[in-house]
Enzyme design. Structure first.
Site, short mmCIF file in Angstrom:
data_model
loop_
_atom_site.label_atom_id
_atom_site.label_comp_id
_atom_site.label_asym_id
_atom_site.label_seq_id
_atom_site.Cartn_x
_atom_site.Cartn_y
_atom_site.Cartn_z
N HIS A 130 0.75 -1.16 -0.17
CA HIS A 130 0.10 0.05 -0.03
C HIS A 130 0.84 1.51 0.03
O HIS A 130 0.39 2.20 -0.54
CB HIS A 130 -0.91 0.03 1.34
N CYS A 135 3.04 -15.96 -25.42
CA CYS A 135 2.49 -15.25 -24.35
C CYS A 135 3.56 -15.20 -23.04
O CYS A 135 3.18 -14.71 -22.15
CB CYS A 135 1.03 -16.12 -23.94
N ASN A 167 8.54 -18.63 -20.75
CA ASN A 167 9.19 -18.46 -19.45
C ASN A 167 9.52 -20.13 -19.23
O ASN A 167 10.60 -20.56 -18.96
CB ASN A 167 8.07 -17.91 -18.28
N ARG A 193 -4.58 -15.98 -16.78
CA ARG A 193 -4.14 -17.05 -15.69
C ARG A 193 -5.42 -17.06 -14.73
O ARG A 193 -6.18 -15.99 -14.36
CB ARG A 193 -2.99 -16.49 -15.12
C1 PEP Z 1 5.13 -19.27 -19.68
O1 PEP Z 1 5.69 -20.39 -19.01
O2 PEP Z 1 5.88 -18.60 -20.34
C2 PEP Z 1 3.93 -18.68 -19.09
C3 PEP Z 1 3.22 -17.70 -20.04
O3 PEP Z 1 3.13 -19.39 -18.23
P1 PEP Z 1 3.62 -19.10 -16.72
O4 PEP Z 1 4.54 -17.93 -16.56
O5 PEP Z 1 2.26 -18.73 -15.93
O6 PEP Z 1 4.21 -20.33 -16.29
#
Ligand code: PEP
Ligand code: MG
Length: 597
Positions: free
Chosen positions: A191, A504, A456, A298
């Site tokens: 906050h 993504c 990721n 998500r």
């Molecule tokens: C990823 O793995 O690139 C992804 C978008 O999913 P998360 O980051 O939620 O694992």
């Protein structure tokens, strides 16, 4: 230099004042039985006094920041007045003949331990608010000032340095007096950070060791965007900071203008920019920044830290909320990516030696259809009149997609039989985030409506680098040619089988990485909502031809450092790289090291 996380942008230069507003040492003190009621009275008086202080702060924030921000103090007032908690303290005073402060501290410690130990991120984030209220009450009971600014008001210009900054602090100074804030604790979502941001006060949090290393009176130059703190800067460093501020201002104006314009490269290639939405409060930012739908919704937040799984209706309500916010633009709902600590509190999850290689994601959903089926039903119902797609995470085998689609069809039939309004079918796509999915993309293409690359996890599993390990951050490089070759391979397979492919993962939110993705041939990127304006500007600035040449060269590079060099050289003629340098880490960016030093 000390490094922290920039949580409220801007540059500030002023002498440091160290704030030591800490929990008092409370002695164990008993009272005579005849004095017990006096202690209860003292407790009640302290609560009344603290509520009055918080009300004053609330009004000040209402005036200076707005209604939403002032609610922070409403929440604190509720915490101070919490009847269950106060009853517990009074009970302790009466049962054990304790002084008000001894009993209060005992119960306060108990509550802090419970909040600090919970898996509920939201609750943990509110711990600073709880600490602030407890501190005020305890200091009041101990006859100390419950005003954190005690003795600080006379300074003309200050940068306050503290172990922890509580929300009340930020609003009590005048803006031309308080130039900046530094704290060792705290995150972007505390906050105090939100308030500093609303009031336009540059702020750096998570600056470990700041209190020990900065002495009162030291001249401090802080950058609330990059999170850097310079002590006793030279004239040259001050001038560089001013130049940086001017560049940033220029970029901000350009970004603002870009938000209203289409995502088309200077040589006429149209790109689709969508938003990744992790939490409900990101919907607004994504819409405001012109996201053309949600490329990754998500759904884990509905589960984490809660005692139970959300019902089908609860999920339906959320999906409807998201779809309505984006009108007719497509929404890609990712089915539960559970695993590790992401389970409902009551769920009997196994403990695993390697949770990232363990029972997670689609594996959990297929093994526990009672989790999966209500989610699929909610999606089918939300898709009755909106453009929705389903995305399956962590797919490594074709059978997983086939089985998921069978379950979806069963639920669709069931809804139809029960006469519940729902879509007959929803396109099912696959998240390509494991090397297995890349290699098997040609087979997966036969059962998938689309591919979306999760860079990721793909980076983590391909380079064998734990994405959450800060010591390995410099090795977590989505621009490694190994990843670029995989991305190129998936695109190629998608083209051959007529399956659209987008990205993504956070790689798309990193401006220079995004150039590589465009150059490889991706035309749809889904990114963290705060990154959208910069991405749009980038698309409108870098010709596709430049991106293509850089990507082609990068595919042949021996390693990630060479790719960085190729990119910098390629972009030099078309944009001022220092402009991007000034941006600092964007919220929502992955742990990947920036391409820029
Ligand atoms: C990823 O793995 O690139 C992804 C978008 O999913 P998360 O980051 O939620 O694992
Ligand atoms: Mg993933």
């Amino acid at each position: 230099m000390i490094r922290g996380v920039g949580v409220s942008p801007g540059i500030a230069y002023a002498p440091a004042v160290i704030l030591e507003w800490t929990f008092p040492d409370v002695p164990d003190r008993s009272v005579a039985p005849g004095e017990v009621e006096r202690e209860v009275r003292r407790l009640n008086e302290a609560v009344v006094a603290v509520v009055a202080t918080l009300n004053r702060l609330r009004e000040r924030v209402l005036e200076r920041a707005g209604l939403e921000e002032s609610r922070i103090f409403e929440a604190q007032i509720m915490m101070v007045q919490d009847a269950d908690f106060l009853d517990g303290v009074i009970h302790l005073i009466r049962e054990n003949n304790l002084s008000a402060e001894t009993a209060y501290e005992f119960k306060a410690l108990e509550l802090r331990a419970a909040w600090g130990g919970t898996a509920n991120v939201r609750l943990r984030e509110r711990l600073a608010d709880l600490l602030a209220t407890q501190l005020r009450v305890l200091r009041h009971l101990m006859g100390q000032s419950d005003d954190e600014l005690f003795g600080l008001r006379d300074h003309k210009h200050v940068i306050i340095v503290a172990h922890e900054i509580y929300p009340g602090l930020t609003v009590q100074f005048d803006r031309d007096q308080l130039l900046g804030l530094v704290s060792e604790e705290g995150t972007r979502t505390s906050h105090a950070a939100i308030l500093a941001h609303s009031l336009g006060i540059p702020c750096v949090m998570g600056a470990t060791g700041a209190v020990a290393r900065i002495r009162g009176g030291t001249m401090v130059l802080l950058d609330g965007t990059t999170g850097s703190i310079l002590l006793e800067p030279t004239v040259a460093e001050l001038e560089a900071a001013q130049l940086m501020a001017a560049r940033r201002h220029k970029l901000e104006l350009q970004l603002e203008a870009a938000t209203q314009q289409p995502a088309v490269t200077p040589d006429g290639h149209t790109i689709t920019l969508m938003g990744n939405v992790d939490l409900p409060d990101e919907i607004e930012t994504a819409v405001r920044h012109g996201a053309q739908g949600v490329g990754l919704l998500r759904t884990e937040f509905m589960v984490t830290g809660r005692a139970h799984l959300p019902s089908e209706d609860e999920q339906l309500e959320y999906f409807r909320r998201v779809t309505f916010a984006f009108g007719s633009a497509p929404i890609v709902i990712r089915t539960y990516d559970l695993g590790g600590d992401k389970f409902p509190a009551a769920f009997d999850a196994p403990s695993e030696a390697n949770p990232f290689l363990g029972w997670r994601s689609i594996r959990v959903c297929l093994d526990q259809p009672e989790i999966f089926r209500p989610q699929l039903r909610a999606i089918l119902r939300a898709a009755a009149d909106r453009s929705i797609q389903i995305m399956l995470p962590l797919v490594t085998r074709v059978e997983e997609v086939v089985r998921a689609r069978e379950i979806l069809a069963e639920e669709s039939d069931d809804l139809a039989r029960a006469g519940i309004r729902a879509a007959k079918d929803v396109p099912v796509g696959v998240m390509v985030e494991t090397p297995a999915a890349v290699v098997m993309a040609d087979r997966l293409a036969k059962v998938s409506a689309f591919f979306s690359v999760g860079t990721n996890d793909l980076t983590q599993y391909t380079l064998a680098v734990d994405r959450g390990n800060a010591h390995l951050a410099s090795r977590f490089n989505p621009h490694d040619p190994a990843i670029l070759r995989m991305l190129s391979q998936v695109l190629e397979t998608g083209r051959r089988y007529n399956v659209p492919v987008s990205v993504c993962g956070e790689m798309a939110s990193e401006p220079l990485h995004a150039v590589l993705l465009l150059g490889l041939g991706f035309t749809t990127l889904s990114v963290a909502p705060p990154a959208l304006p910069l991405l749009k500007w980038l698309v409108r600035t870098v010709p596709m031809e430049t991106a293509r040449r850089a990507a082609a060269e990068a595919l042949e590079a021996p390693g990630p450092d060479a790719v960085t060099e190729i990119l910098r050289e390629a972009l030099k003629p078309v944009l001022d790289l220092r402009l991007i340098d000034t941006q600092g880490p964007l919220p929502g960016r992955g742990s990947g090291a920036s391409l820029l030093p």
